[in-house]
Structures are given as C-alpha cells and as structure tokens.
Design an enzyme around this catalytic site. Structure first.
Site, PDB file in Angstrom:
ATOM      1  N   PRO A 132      75.859  -3.831 -54.249  1.00  0.00           N
ATOM      2  CA  PRO A 132      75.057  -5.892 -53.834  1.00  0.00           C
ATOM      3  C   PRO A 132      76.082  -6.292 -54.936  1.00  0.00           C
ATOM      4  O   PRO A 132      75.762  -7.684 -54.041  1.00  0.00           O
ATOM      5  CB  PRO A 132      73.745  -5.047 -53.969  1.00  0.00           C
ATOM      6  CG  PRO A 132      73.125  -3.880 -53.428  1.00  0.00           C
ATOM      7  CD  PRO A 132      74.505  -2.649 -54.123  1.00  0.00           C
ATOM      8  N   ILE A 362      89.677 -18.347 -22.070  1.00  0.00           N
ATOM      9  CA  ILE A 362      90.598 -18.412 -20.577  1.00  0.00           C
ATOM     10  C   ILE A 362      89.636 -17.352 -20.099  1.00  0.00           C
ATOM     11  O   ILE A 362      89.645 -17.844 -18.166  1.00  0.00           O
ATOM     12  CB  ILE A 362      92.120 -16.442 -21.312  1.00  0.00           C
ATOM     13  CG1 ILE A 362      92.811 -17.950 -21.570  1.00  0.00           C
ATOM     14  CG2 ILE A 362      92.400 -16.597 -19.859  1.00  0.00           C
ATOM     15  CD1 ILE A 362      94.038 -16.861 -22.311  1.00  0.00           C
ATOM     16  N   GLU A 388      87.973  -4.073 -46.826  1.00  0.00           N
ATOM     17  CA  GLU A 388      88.851  -3.888 -47.202  1.00  0.00           C
ATOM     18  C   GLU A 388      89.388  -4.686 -47.595  1.00  0.00           C
ATOM     19  O   GLU A 388      90.798  -5.383 -47.787  1.00  0.00           O
ATOM     20  CB  GLU A 388      89.429  -3.000 -46.384  1.00  0.00           C
ATOM     21  CG  GLU A 388      91.194  -1.915 -47.390  1.00  0.00           C
ATOM     22  CD  GLU A 388      91.670  -1.193 -47.386  1.00  0.00           C
ATOM     23  OE1 GLU A 388      92.320  -0.379 -47.804  1.00  0.00           O
ATOM     24  OE2 GLU A 388      91.060  -0.068 -46.811  1.00  0.00           O
TER      25      GLU A 388
END
Length: 408
Positions: A132, A362, A388
């Site tokens: 945490p 789009i 990561e």
C-alpha cells in the site's frame, strides 16, 4: 550473438501463427464474458495448458530465442486476443521468473512445476512485491521476514497489494525486508508453499480494466516458512548483505539497484502487451472505417478518419520496433545505455492508450458501447501506463540514465 533482423524465421512465424490462432479462436470469443464476470477464466487457462501455451516449457523456449523476439512476439499475439485473459495466462510467469532469477536449481525444480500444475488440474502462482505504501518506491517496503534460527524458519508479516493471482495462487513468491537499514538492498524473496497458515487474501480489487485477471491484497500474519524457502539460500543472502553493509560503511558507493535492473530488462515484454492491445483496436477501427458509410461513402474516405488511422498504424509500428530493439539488446547482452527498456515500455504504453481512444472516436457512438470491443480495449490499455513502473517512473529512469544520475 544473433544479428539484429526484422525478418522472423520460419520457426518464429509458425509459433506466431499458432498463438494468433489460439487468440482468435479461444481467447477472443470468451473475452466479453470474463470481462463482465470479473473472474479468473479457468476454462481458458486449461485450454491453454492443453495445447502447451500455459507451461514453463513454452515460455522457456521463447525466452531462450537467440534473437530475443520470442517473448515479445508471444505477448503481442496473446494480448491481441484480450488483455485480461492473456494476463491470467501469463501472470504465473511473474512468479516463475522470480524463482528462476534468484532460486537454486533445487528450488526451481521443486516449485515451478507446482506453479502451473497440469492440463487436468491447472494451478496459478503470484508474485507479491507492491505494498500500500511501496509501489514505485520499493525502498519503502514494510513487509518483514525474521529468521527463527532455533527452528530454521522465516516468519513473514505484512500486507502486499496489486498481486496478480494473489490469494488464489498455489504458490506465492513474496519479497520482504530482512535488513531495514540497507533499503532496497536489504530485501529477499521467499516461497510461501500451498496452504501455509497465516497467508490470506485481503481485498479483491474491482478494476477499470483487465477484469478477467484476478488482482488482490495478500495478508501475511506470522507466516512461517522453512529455511529452504528463502530463494537462493541463507548463505548467499548473508554474503550479499555483508557486501552491502561494507559498501555502506565505505561511504556511499552507489550500487545499481538490482530490482530496477531486473525491471529494466523485463519492461519490453509489457511494451509488447501494449502493442498487442493497440493493434487489436486499430484493426477494429480500420475494418469499421472501410465498411461504415456516411454521406454516401465509406468514412475512411474522409481525411479526418484516414489521417487518424495513418497515425495509429505509424505509432504501433514504431512501438513494436522499440520493443524488439530492447528485447534483442537484453538477449544479446548489450547494455541499456539510454534506458532502452524503459523507452520501449513508455512509448508502447502511451501508444496503447492513444490508439484505443482514437478507435473509440472512429467508431463514434458504437465505440462507446460494449457491443464493440474497443471500449474494453481502451479500459484495458490504461494499465500499461501504471504497472511495472508508471510512465512517470519510466521518464525518470530514462532521464537519470541519460544524465548519469543513479537509479534508486
């Protein structure tokens, strides 16, 4: 040493096509269901095990590809299928790599097979590092491991978070502090065997994306593991800690952070995951633009759409090239003098977020619904700039590498 080439050989093409077929035929049809359920897709993992994709042998073969392109090629194809399911398939590899990098031959032979199980009884493993209050700042880790010499056991206490497969894993690999005075150099990794008392699952996170991948806290309360569960063994740990203490006494000789160096080498694989997601969204948008008509013509005939698609494809190809370069450098032992590993992860991650957002634009209103997959792909893409090492951390690593400052 393999020369750099952009041409895949016949074996690589065969593996790529095999993975693409599995992603198209097995992963994609299941993607929406498991995203909605927010559960581990055990049937898909089992199918992957049956054909040999969910196994240490498969990842070892790709890892030892002399060109370095085996792992990024595999990651791109699987994550092209679906990021959440693909992460459930490859997540065990994080723990396996932790054992391969730090464990003895006996530990590797004992624990890695238990991480995967077999096709009839698949298992998963979890790598538990983040906490945490210690995500990017690994030196702030609080989970402690204390050695009980009388019983030759290590006692682990703390809470881990953001653990892929945390709490449901057969084997957990836990990083803990053994000498708080040495910062990140006082860490060690431990195997927590199946059914060890004191280990429990904390909060399971309900996530924005990659919802088919189980992510949870892991709580460690007086978890006792045998001495042989210390990866690398106590003698090796004692020698490493002694060297670190001597360096500290010598007046602050800076030693490259081993964890950061490991992340730098593994980040291209995350970049390849992002490329796979971006490519998938681009292909959906391209097909849609060719078939969707407005004002009497396909929308791809409008420069506003056509130029977006041109930019999307250009960014995807550039991201792949950065990933392949970094992967080739890592495999052939070329040093990352400009943090090329972080460069590849940074650019590919930001590309995935950008391309998936453009794909929604789009498709217009259709792109905003769950009837089309680009909405899910956009949610999934958000994780690449976070896990990561966040994009901000990547930029910090690159900047410090270029300036010659230490990466702590």
């Amino acid at each position: 040493m393999a020369e750099f080439t952009l041409d895949l050989n016949d074996d690589q093409k065969q593996v790529r096509d095999w993975l693409h077929g599995f992603a198209a035929d097995v992963i994609r049809p299941a993607a929406s269901e498991w995203d909605e359920r927010e559960e581990t897709p055990w049937p898909v993992i089992q199918e992957a095990a049956k054909v040999g994709i969910y196994s240490l042998d498969f990842y070892a073969q790709q890892f030892f590809d002399p060109t370095g392109l085996g792992i990024p090629m595999a990651m791109e194809e699987l994550f092209w299928g679906d990021a959440g399911i693909a992460l459930s398939i490859v997540g065990t590899g994080l723990a396996a790599v932790g054992v391969l990098a730090n464990g003895t031959e006996e530990q590797i032979g004992t624990w890695i097979p238990q991480m995967y199980g077999d096709a009839n009884d698949v298992k998963v493993a979890a790598f538990c590092s983040s906490e945490p209050d210690a995500g990017s700042d690994v030196a702030s880790m609080r989970t402690r491991a204390v050695y009980d010499e009388a019983k030759d056991e290590w006692v682990l206490n703390g809470t881990k978070t953001w653990a892929t497969n945390g709490g449901i894993a057969n084997v957990h690999v836990v990083v803990a502090v053994v000498d708080a005075g040495l910062g990140s150099k006082g860490h060690a990794s431990f195997i927590v065997p199946p059914d060890t008392p004191g280990l429990s699952q904390g909060q399971k996170f309900k996530k924005h994306g990659i919802r088919a991948s189980h992510t949870a806290e892991v709580v460690l309360e007086d978890v006792r593991v045998p001495g042989h569960c210390l990866l690398g063994g106590k003698e090796k740990l004692d020698e490493r800690l002694a060297r670190a203490r001597e360096r500290a006494k010598a007046g602050g000789e800076r030693v490259k952070n081993a964890a950061m160096a490991t992340f730098e080498a593994s980040r291209p694989a995350v970049g390849a995951m992002a490329v796979g997601t971006a490519r998938a969204a681009y292909e959906v948008a391209l097909d849609y633009a060719k078939t969707r008509s407005q004002f009497g013509r396909p929308i791809i005939d409008n420069q506003g759409i056509a130029f977006q698609l041109a930019d999307m494809r250009t960014r995807i190809d550039a991201a792949r090239l950065l990933v392949w370069r970094a992967s080739w450098m890592a495999t052939t032992g070329k040093p990352f003098t400009s943090a090329e590993g972080s460069m590849s992860k940074l650019y590919a991650s930001e590309t995935a977020k950008s391309v998936t957002a453009q794909a929604i634009q789009i498709l217009g209103g259709n792109g905003f619904t769950r009837e089309y997959p680009v909405e899910r792909m956009h949610r999934d893409a958000a994780i690449y700039t976070i896990f990561e090492g966040t994009s901000e951390i990547q930029r910090l690593v690159i900047a410090r590498t270029l300036s010659g400052m230490p990466i702590r």
